[in-house]
Structure formats: structure tokens, C-alpha cells
Design an enzyme around this catalytic site. Structure first.
Site, PDB file in Angstrom:
ATOM      1  CG  ASP A  81      -2.083   0.933   1.114  1.00 47.74           C
ATOM      2  OD1 ASP A  81      -2.336   1.447  -0.004  1.00 47.74           O
ATOM      3  OD2 ASP A  81      -2.751   1.171   2.138  1.00 47.74           O
ATOM      4  CG  ASN A 128      -8.042  -2.050  -4.920  1.00 44.38           C
ATOM      5  OD1 ASN A 128      -7.167  -2.876  -4.744  1.00 44.38           O
ATOM      6  ND2 ASN A 128      -8.227  -1.045  -4.062  1.00 44.38           N
TER       7      ASN A 128
HETATM    8  C1  IPE Z   1      -5.354  -2.682  -0.017  1.00 43.70           C
HETATM    9  O1  IPE Z   1      -5.028  -1.337  -0.216  1.00 43.70           O
HETATM   10  C2  IPE Z   1      -5.415  -3.404  -1.328  1.00 43.70           C
HETATM   11  C3  IPE Z   1      -4.147  -3.603  -2.008  1.00 43.70           C
HETATM   12  C4  IPE Z   1      -2.977  -3.275  -1.556  1.00 43.70           C
HETATM   13  C5  IPE Z   1      -4.231  -4.245  -3.297  1.00 43.70           C
HETATM   14  P1  IPE Z   1      -6.167  -0.230  -0.360  1.00 43.70           P
HETATM   15  O2  IPE Z   1      -5.461   1.054  -0.525  1.00 43.70           O
HETATM   16  O3  IPE Z   1      -7.149  -0.601  -1.397  1.00 43.70           O
HETATM   17  O4  IPE Z   1      -6.879  -0.318   1.065  1.00 43.70           O
HETATM   18  P2  IPE Z   1      -7.766   0.749   1.850  1.00 43.70           P
HETATM   19  O5  IPE Z   1      -8.760   1.297   0.873  1.00 43.70           O
HETATM   20  O6  IPE Z   1      -6.846   1.808   2.361  1.00 43.70           O
HETATM   21  O7  IPE Z   1      -8.384  -0.035   2.965  1.00 43.70           O
HETATM   22  C1  IPE Z   2      -1.633   0.277  -3.331  1.00 41.20           C
HETATM   23  O1  IPE Z   2      -1.407   1.640  -3.366  1.00 41.20           O
HETATM   24  C2  IPE Z   2      -1.910  -0.289  -4.688  1.00 41.20           C
HETATM   25  C3  IPE Z   2      -3.277  -0.792  -4.849  1.00 41.20           C
HETATM   26  C4  IPE Z   2      -4.223  -0.775  -3.967  1.00 41.20           C
HETATM   27  C5  IPE Z   2      -3.600  -1.374  -6.137  1.00 41.20           C
HETATM   28  P1  IPE Z   2      -2.604   2.669  -3.338  1.00 41.20           P
HETATM   29  O2  IPE Z   2      -3.000   2.992  -4.741  1.00 41.20           O
HETATM   30  O3  IPE Z   2      -3.712   2.209  -2.460  1.00 41.20           O
HETATM   31  O4  IPE Z   2      -1.879   3.934  -2.690  1.00 41.20           O
HETATM   32  P2  IPE Z   2      -2.500   4.978  -1.664  1.00 41.20           P
HETATM   33  O5  IPE Z   2      -3.065   4.208  -0.509  1.00 41.20           O
HETATM   34  O6  IPE Z   2      -3.561   5.727  -2.420  1.00 41.20           O
HETATM   35  O7  IPE Z   2      -1.348   5.838  -1.278  1.00 41.20           O
HETATM   36 MG    MG Z   3      -4.090   2.451  -0.500  1.00 42.56          MG
END
Ligand code: IPE
Ligand code: IPE
Ligand code: MG
Length: 257
Positions: free
Chosen positions: A36, A84
Site C-alpha cells: 500500500d 479496488n
Molecule cells: C489494499 O489497499 C489493497 C491492495 C494493496 C491491493 P487499499 O489502498 O485498497 O486499502 P484501503 O482502501 O486503504 O483499505
Molecule cells: C496500493 O497503493 C496499490 C493498490 C491498492 C492497487 P494505493 O493505490 O492504495 O496507494 P495509496 O493508498 O492511495 O497511497
Molecule cells: Mg491504498
């Protein structure tokens, strides 16, 4: 579009000096990683979120190499959750193209390392080109016997549990088994992680302290480890430190010492 962000990845930066680590004495067999913080990494640099995902892909490659170098049996990488899909279409499309990009450049090295690729989650709902990448990478690595790299793509723990329950219910309805024959071991055979070593360590980057629907059954007794580091900045060194801490934890599983 895909080539646009070449040059932003941390793979392009001057690499950090290699630190020699003593071999790890106690290691998790199966590490789950919630990768993340790609978006925040990009925002800090005034770059589009996609640049963060590209840099995240480079970090994923380095982490797979590091896990293999450290002798980890299995690593599960949370790449795209069932939640997502709520993201803007352009971001979802970019994320769905990343597996193709990743395997095009990495498959030869994965094969030469003996890595076996697996996927979990409902891959039937992915776009056709992503499904083709899934099929090809499974085929190319099917005979390998080294580390397993399990990609969670369109994965959600709740949907995995619902699917497992419905499979068992169908077997009961068909008269092949009785409801009271369900054991934890049997239930696990319906999960996407069937056949993998037990999950014993979960890492989440970016400072969020939650599981976000990742391996909710399997993490019941896993050790959890959180870091503020954003995923594209996660390094082999930090992974080593995390595993060292894993080795210092007392795992009692409800027993006394
Ligand atoms: C969790 O990250 C999913 C992945 C890393 C693929 P998110 O960014 O989607 O999670 P939330 O929304 O902060 O819970
Ligand atoms: C994790 O990074 C990747 C996926 C969930 C696919 P994020 O895209 O959630 O990054 P933040 O949380 O917005 O920084
Ligand atoms: Mg995220």
C-alpha cells in the site's frame, strides 16, 4: 501510456549499497504483503497515481527477489482487491495492464529462479488480456519447484469465504458429505490458499493499520507487521529487519510458554 512512466521507478535511481546480512535463523514460511501507498508516493512527487503504481511494480520485483534470496517458501502479494474496482476507470485499466508489463520483463528471471506463480481471487472477471497473462505465467512456471509467488488479483477475503461456504453447501446438497463433517482442515481445502504453507507473517506498508479484506481466515494467528514506508520505497533491508523481528516474536497460539 504504459511507457510514459518509465524513469520514475525506484529501479532507475542510484541503487543503495548492498548490505551483507547474516543468514536468517527463524523465518516465516509464508509472508503476505499488503503493498500500500503507491498513490501517496506519487502525490509527494507531484506525479500521477499511475507513476506510483509503476514504481510499486519495481518494488514488487525487488521484494520477490529478496524473498527468494532469504529462502522464503511462499509470498502472497495483494495486487488488486475486490474493493479496488471503485477506483476511477483509468486507474483500474492501468492496474489491469500491469501484470502483462510485469511478466513480460520478469518471467525469464522468475523461471530461472525456479519460482512457481499462482493467483488467487476471481480472475474470471479480469479483462481478457489480464487473463491471458495469468494463464501464460501459470503455464510457464507450472513445473518449477522453488518459491511460490501468489498474486492476489481481484481478491477479497470475504468473497473467498463465501465461495468456500457455497462449495461445501453444494457438496452437502449433492449428498457427497454431511454438514457435521466440516472441519477446519477441510474448510481450508476450499480456500484460495489450499496447498500453500500456513500464513505466518503479514506485512503492510504506508502506515495503515488494517487488513483491508486480505486473508482474513488465514491471518487468524499470523504475526502482523506495519511500517510507515510507502510501498515503492520498501526495500530488501526493511524486509530483512521485519523478518528479524518476526524471529523475536513469541508465538504462543493460546498456550503458555
Ligand atoms: C489494499 O489497499 C489493497 C491492495 C494493496 C491491493 P487499499 O489502498 O485498497 O486499502 P484501503 O482502501 O486503504 O483499505
Ligand atoms: C496500493 O497503493 C496499490 C493498490 C491498492 C492497487 P494505493 O493505490 O492504495 O496507494 P495509496 O493508498 O492511495 O497511497
Ligand atoms: Mg491504498
Amino acid at each position: 501510456m504504459l511507457g510514459l512512466f518509465k524513469g520514475f521507478g525506484r529501479g532507475q535511481r542510484a541503487s543503495a549499497p548492498t548490505v551483507e546480512h547474516p543468514p536468517l535463523q527463524v523465518k516465516p514460511r509464508h509472508i503476505g504483503i499488503i503493498m500500500d501507498g503507491n498513490g501517496r508516493w506519487a502525490r509527494k512527487r507531484a506525479l500521477p497515481r499511475m507513476a506510483g503504481h509503476h514504481a510499486g511494480m519495481i518494488s514488487m520485483r525487488e521484494t520477490i527477489r529478496a524473498c527468494d534470496d532469504f529462502g522464503i517458501e511462499c509470498v502472497t502479494l495483494y495486487a488488486f482487491s475486490t474493493e479496488n474496482w471503485k477506483r476511477p476507470v483509468s486507474e483500474v485499466e492501468y492496474l489491469m495492464r500491469l501484470p502483462e508489463q510485469f511478466f513480460r520483463s520478469e518471467i525469464d528471471e522468475l523461471v530461472s529462479r525456479g519460482v512457481r506463480v499462482r493467483f488467487m481471487g476471481d480472475t474470471s472477471r479480469l479483462p481478457p488480456y489480464t487473463q491471458e497473462t495469468v494463464r501464460n505465467s501459470l503455464e510457464r512456471t507450472a513445473q518449477n519447484t522453488g518459491m511460490t509467488v501468489n498474486f492476489a488479483l481481484n481478491y477479497g477475503g470475504r468473497s473467498e469465504l463465501m465461495h468456500a461456504m457455497s462449495q461445501f453447501a453444494q457438496e452437502v446438497a449433492a449428498g457427497r458429505t454431511c454438514a457435521d463433517e466440516l472441519t477446519e482442515e477441510r474448510f481450508e481445502s476450499y480456500l484460495d490458499t489450499a496447498g500453500l504453507p500456513p500464513l505466518d507473517f503479514v506485512i503492510r506498508t504506508s502506515g495503515e493499520i488494517r487488513l483491508s479484506n486480505f486473508l482474513i481466515w488465514q491471518s487468524a494467528y499470523a504475526e502482523l507487521w506495519f511500517t510507515d514506508t510507502l510501498w515503492p520505497d520498501f526495500s530488501k533491508e526493511e524486509l530483512y529487519q521485519a523478518i528479524l523481528e518476526f524471529g523475536r516474536r513469541k508465538r504462543r497460539f493460546g498456550d503458555v510458554e
